[in-house]
Enzyme design. Sequence first.
Site, PDB file in Angstrom:
ATOM      1  N   PRO A  87       0.822  -1.219   0.000  1.00 17.57           N
ATOM      2  CG  PRO A  87      -0.303  -1.277   2.037  1.00 17.57           C
ATOM      3  CD  PRO A  87       0.546  -2.091   1.136  1.00 17.57           C
ATOM      4  CD  GLU A 114       0.546  -5.736  11.625  1.00 15.68           C
ATOM      5  OE1 GLU A 114       0.234  -4.534  11.595  1.00 15.68           O
ATOM      6  OE2 GLU A 114      -0.282  -6.657  11.571  1.00 15.68           O
ATOM      7  NE  ARG A 151      -8.631  -6.006 -20.371  1.00 18.07           N
ATOM      8  CZ  ARG A 151      -8.711  -4.880 -21.067  1.00 18.07           C
ATOM      9  NH1 ARG A 151      -7.759  -3.996 -20.982  1.00 18.07           N
ATOM     10  NH2 ARG A 151      -9.743  -4.649 -21.843  1.00 18.07           N
ATOM     11  CG  ASP A 166      -9.699  -1.383 -22.791  1.00 20.36           C
ATOM     12  OD1 ASP A 166     -10.683  -1.990 -23.224  1.00 20.36           O
ATOM     13  OD2 ASP A 166      -8.609  -1.910 -22.517  1.00 20.36           O
TER      14      ASP A 166
END
Length: 230
Positions: A87, A114, A151, A166
């Site tokens: 993150p 963690e 893809r 897209d």
Amino acid sequence: MRIDILTLFPDMIKPMFEHSMLWRATHYDFLDVNIMDFREFSEDKRNSVDDTPYGGGAGMVLRIEPVINAIRSIENHENALKILMTPQGIPYHQERARTLSKNKHIIILCGHYEGYDERIRDYFDVEISIGDYVLTGGEIAAMVVVDSIVRLIPGVLSNEDSPKDDSFTNNLLEYPQYTRPRLFEGKSVPEILLSGHHENIRKWRLEESEKRTRQRRPDLYEKYLKNQEK
Ligand code: 6GU
């Protein structure tokens, strides 16, 4: 393309390659995927992959040795792009997917606990986050990245599903689509789509894309306008 995914939960990831486009990509050899349980590269008796943090505090920290041993067991790992899922990484978006899809070999580490021993970072080329929220582990995030890359490998999608229309290509969201029936509970299909007039349809779709992007994603629309000026 070859992708090695380092994870402690290979069974979370494996089924993803048994369906739809990811299945196609592996079945027709556009993609060679290798899912590795890096616990197997822990050298201690308990096969531990985590330990308590130096300096104290709650939670466990991912140990460096199993990760680095696993990477070094991969043939040609020196030439692979190594991605750490966290993150704390740079935010992921379509442009990055396009860049990554041009690599021949990618190694992705899914973290847990963690955090990582900070020294693990030195062995990776890029850290990626898929958004500002916290997941229990990197597996789902890694699959988001893998799916979006695969893809884009030429040949994986058929011509009709071509990625050129897209959402996010040229910073525009995709235009509205319709299929049969022409009328459902009083809701009809826009007349222009039944006209057969290709140039008018193309214009209508561009306008709808612009309108939709302006309303839903003013941030993207700004980028789109800036690109138009160039
Ligand atoms: Cl890459 N990992 C985790 N654990 N949480 C996330 C993430 C990654 N990206 C957004 N949230």
